[in-house]
Write a protein that holds these residues in place. Structure first.
Motif, PDB file in Angstrom:
ATOM      1  N   TYR A  21       0.983  -1.371   0.122  1.00  0.00           N
ATOM      2  CA  TYR A  21      -0.158  -0.069   0.142  1.00  0.00           C
ATOM      3  C   TYR A  21       0.890   1.702  -0.587  1.00  0.00           C
ATOM      4  CZ  TYR A  21      -3.232   3.317   1.992  1.00  0.00           C
ATOM      5  OH  TYR A  21      -3.984   4.734   2.415  1.00  0.00           O
ATOM      6  N   HIS A  22       1.685   1.481   0.957  1.00  0.00           N
ATOM      7  CA  HIS A  22       2.707   2.485   0.671  1.00  0.00           C
ATOM      8  C   HIS A  22       3.502   2.238  -0.529  1.00  0.00           C
ATOM      9  CE1 HIS A  22       5.689   5.547   2.960  1.00  0.00           C
ATOM     10  NE2 HIS A  22       6.015   4.373   2.898  1.00  0.00           N
ATOM     11  N   LEU A  23       3.756   1.458  -0.809  1.00  0.00           N
ATOM     12  CA  LEU A  23       4.199   1.318  -1.592  1.00  0.00           C
ATOM     13  C   LEU A  23       3.814   1.948  -3.490  1.00  0.00           C
ATOM     14  CD1 LEU A  23       6.946  -1.341  -1.643  1.00  0.00           C
ATOM     15  CD2 LEU A  23       7.263   0.844  -2.168  1.00  0.00           C
ATOM     16  N   SER A  24       2.213   1.588  -3.487  1.00  0.00           N
ATOM     17  CA  SER A  24       1.673   2.247  -4.413  1.00  0.00           C
ATOM     18  C   SER A  24       1.174   3.591  -4.924  1.00  0.00           C
ATOM     19  CB  SER A  24       0.114   1.451  -4.000  1.00  0.00           C
ATOM     20  OG  SER A  24      -0.483   2.657  -2.865  1.00  0.00           O
ATOM     21  N   PHE A  25       1.925   4.244  -4.200  1.00  0.00           N
ATOM     22  CA  PHE A  25       1.667   5.757  -4.318  1.00  0.00           C
ATOM     23  C   PHE A  25       3.176   6.175  -4.960  1.00  0.00           C
ATOM     24  CE2 PHE A  25      -0.690   5.496  -0.661  1.00  0.00           C
ATOM     25  CZ  PHE A  25      -1.922   5.565  -1.035  1.00  0.00           C
ATOM     26  N   ALA A  52       7.456   5.236  -5.029  1.00  0.00           N
ATOM     27  CA  ALA A  52       9.004   4.074  -5.386  1.00  0.00           C
ATOM     28  C   ALA A  52       9.132   4.697  -3.651  1.00  0.00           C
ATOM     29  CB  ALA A  52       9.955   4.125  -6.780  1.00  0.00           C
ATOM     30  N   ARG A  53       9.991   3.604  -3.217  1.00  0.00           N
ATOM     31  CA  ARG A  53      10.327   3.724  -1.778  1.00  0.00           C
ATOM     32  C   ARG A  53      11.701   3.115  -1.547  1.00  0.00           C
ATOM     33  NH1 ARG A  53       6.418   8.037   0.728  1.00  0.00           N
ATOM     34  NH2 ARG A  53       4.534   6.796  -0.053  1.00  0.00           N
ATOM     35  N   THR A  54      12.473   3.643  -0.810  1.00  0.00           N
ATOM     36  CA  THR A  54      13.855   2.648  -0.546  1.00  0.00           C
ATOM     37  C   THR A  54      13.514   1.979  -0.065  1.00  0.00           C
ATOM     38  OG1 THR A  54      14.166   4.017   1.207  1.00  0.00           O
ATOM     39  CG2 THR A  54      15.167   5.179  -0.923  1.00  0.00           C
ATOM     40  N   GLU A  55      14.398   0.820   0.385  1.00  0.00           N
ATOM     41  CA  GLU A  55      14.532  -0.102   2.393  1.00  0.00           C
ATOM     42  C   GLU A  55      14.176   0.601   3.098  1.00  0.00           C
ATOM     43  OE1 GLU A  55      16.668  -3.554   3.933  1.00  0.00           O
ATOM     44  OE2 GLU A  55      17.176  -2.911   1.951  1.00  0.00           O
ATOM     45  N   LYS A  56      15.001   1.854   3.217  1.00  0.00           N
ATOM     46  CA  LYS A  56      14.919   2.586   4.480  1.00  0.00           C
ATOM     47  C   LYS A  56      13.587   2.825   4.700  1.00  0.00           C
ATOM     48  CE  LYS A  56      16.839   6.298   6.671  1.00  0.00           C
ATOM     49  NZ  LYS A  56      18.040   7.793   6.884  1.00  0.00           N
ATOM     50  N   GLU A  57      12.913   3.352   3.921  1.00  0.00           N
ATOM     51  CA  GLU A  57      11.547   4.482   3.320  1.00  0.00           C
ATOM     52  C   GLU A  57      10.518   3.090   3.932  1.00  0.00           C
ATOM     53  OE1 GLU A  57      11.817   7.911   1.386  1.00  0.00           O
ATOM     54  OE2 GLU A  57      11.843   6.290   0.334  1.00  0.00           O
ATOM     55  N   VAL A  58       9.796   1.695   3.555  1.00  0.00           N
ATOM     56  CA  VAL A  58       9.406   1.170   4.167  1.00  0.00           C
ATOM     57  C   VAL A  58       9.614   0.183   5.410  1.00  0.00           C
ATOM     58  CG1 VAL A  58       8.373  -1.395   3.268  1.00  0.00           C
ATOM     59  CG2 VAL A  58       9.215   0.336   1.543  1.00  0.00           C
ATOM     60  N   CYS A  59      10.797   0.152   5.333  1.00  0.00           N
ATOM     61  CA  CYS A  59      11.027  -0.444   7.210  1.00  0.00           C
ATOM     62  C   CYS A  59      10.664   0.714   8.443  1.00  0.00           C
ATOM     63  CB  CYS A  59      12.616  -0.587   7.379  1.00  0.00           C
ATOM     64  SG  CYS A  59      13.510  -1.538   6.086  1.00  0.00           S
ATOM     65  N   GLU A  60      11.125   2.030   7.875  1.00  0.00           N
ATOM     66  CA  GLU A  60      10.276   2.972   9.014  1.00  0.00           C
ATOM     67  C   GLU A  60       8.963   2.403   8.649  1.00  0.00           C
ATOM     68  OE1 GLU A  60      12.700   6.320   7.201  1.00  0.00           O
ATOM     69  OE2 GLU A  60      14.541   6.163   8.603  1.00  0.00           O
ATOM     70  N   TRP A  63      10.099  -5.118  -5.764  1.00  0.00           N
ATOM     71  CA  TRP A  63       9.147  -3.925  -5.466  1.00  0.00           C
ATOM     72  C   TRP A  63      10.119  -2.928  -4.544  1.00  0.00           C
ATOM     73  CZ3 TRP A  63       3.789  -3.345  -7.096  1.00  0.00           C
ATOM     74  CH2 TRP A  63       2.892  -4.066  -7.174  1.00  0.00           C
ATOM     75  N   ILE A  64      10.890  -3.689  -3.906  1.00  0.00           N
ATOM     76  CA  ILE A  64      11.759  -2.821  -3.682  1.00  0.00           C
ATOM     77  C   ILE A  64      12.826  -2.529  -4.069  1.00  0.00           C
ATOM     78  CG2 ILE A  64      13.575  -1.840  -1.333  1.00  0.00           C
ATOM     79  CD1 ILE A  64      11.155  -2.839   0.195  1.00  0.00           C
ATOM     80  N   ASN A  65      14.145  -1.992  -4.270  1.00  0.00           N
ATOM     81  CA  ASN A  65      15.394  -1.939  -5.707  1.00  0.00           C
ATOM     82  C   ASN A  65      15.718  -0.607  -5.430  1.00  0.00           C
ATOM     83  OD1 ASN A  65      17.228  -1.955  -8.040  1.00  0.00           O
ATOM     84  ND2 ASN A  65      16.541  -3.168  -8.425  1.00  0.00           N
TER      85      ASN A  65
END
Length: 258
Positions: free
Chosen positions: A64-68, A70-78, A102-104
């Motif tokens: 859901y967070h990535l649907s808006f 692209a995010r980095t690994e750190k951003e998704v973890c946070e 999905w994360i790269n």
């Protein structure tokens, strides 16, 4: 243990066991384990179901967070930390999302730098700093930066400044303005200097004379009330030098003006 209830509750399903014990699970969990009312499951199966439900919940949150964007690994973890997921589950979610691309972080860095090449104004040092703040490894950033030539970006910035300040600043001040702006935007001094040198940026002599005499009119009216002779000449020389005029141009102008 027997599943006595399997009921939809907004984004989750309520699974009831033996009419007492309850767990919230995702639809993915139901599909994966083929769960249905009246099915009998063991304690081991229940643990496996609950673990996968947590994983599925975390993955759905991340997607859901990535649907808006692209995010980095750190951003998704946070982002996942806000939902108090077990660290082990979070690690599994991140690993799965990386495996499915999905994360790269490398691709993320490439897209940011490439967008800057097309319409941005940042040099490699500023971009590296911004990407590092996003949690991307220094080695990854440096590797991606090798694929890009920033000369066109620097030239685009320099030409915009040249257009803005030509006719308003003397040659030396114009050079200082462009080089300082480029270094502030993340270009090395040598690249900034080379970019300026490549421009057709020399203010012609007529423009220089016009600017310096215009400035002299203003400064003379100010200083002539307090000083005269040699001291007046020194004061005018100092103020014109601070404005970015070369001493040779100042000396030439003062010979004609005074």
């Amino acid at each position: 243990m027997k599943i006595t209830k399997l009921e939809k509750k907004k984004r989750f399903y309520l699974m009831e066991l033996d009419g007492q014990q309850t767990s919230y699970i995702t639809e993915d969990t139901i599909v994966r384990f083929m769960l249905s009312r009246d099915r009998v499951i063991s304690k081991e199966e229940l643990t496996e179901i609950q673990d996968f439900a947590q994983f599925s919940y975390g993955k759905n949150l991340a997607l859901y967070h990535l649907s808006f964007k692209a995010r980095t690994e750190k951003e998704v973890c946070e982002y996942l930390k806000k939902y108090d997921l077990d660290e082990k589950i979070t690690s599994q979610v991140i690993a799965n999302l990386k495996e499915d691309n999905w994360i790269n972080d490398r691709q993320y860095a490439y897209s940011i730098i490439n967008a800057n090449q097309l319409s941005g104004d940042k040099g490699p040092y500023v971009l590296a700093q911004k990407l590092s703040q996003k949690g991307i490894a220094k080695a990854t950033i440096e590797d991606v930066l090798k694929d890009f030539d920033f000369s066109e970006v620097a030239q685009r910035v320099a030409e915009k400044l040249l257009k803005k300040y030509t006719g308003k600043l003397p040659a030396r001040a114009l050079q200082d303005k462009i080089i300082q702006n480029l270094t502030n935007k993340g270009f090395s001094y040598s690249d900034a200097k080379n970019t300026f040198d490549d421009l057709d940026s020399q203010v012609d002599q007529e423009t220089t004379q016009e600017l310096i005499f215009k400035e002299l009119d203003k400064q003379y009216a100010k200083y002539a009330r307090k000083y005269e002779g040699y001291e007046l000449k020194q004061r005018l020389t100092q103020v014109l030098a601070r404005k970015g005029y070369d001493f040779s141009d100042i000396a030439s102008a003062l010979r004609e003006y005074l």
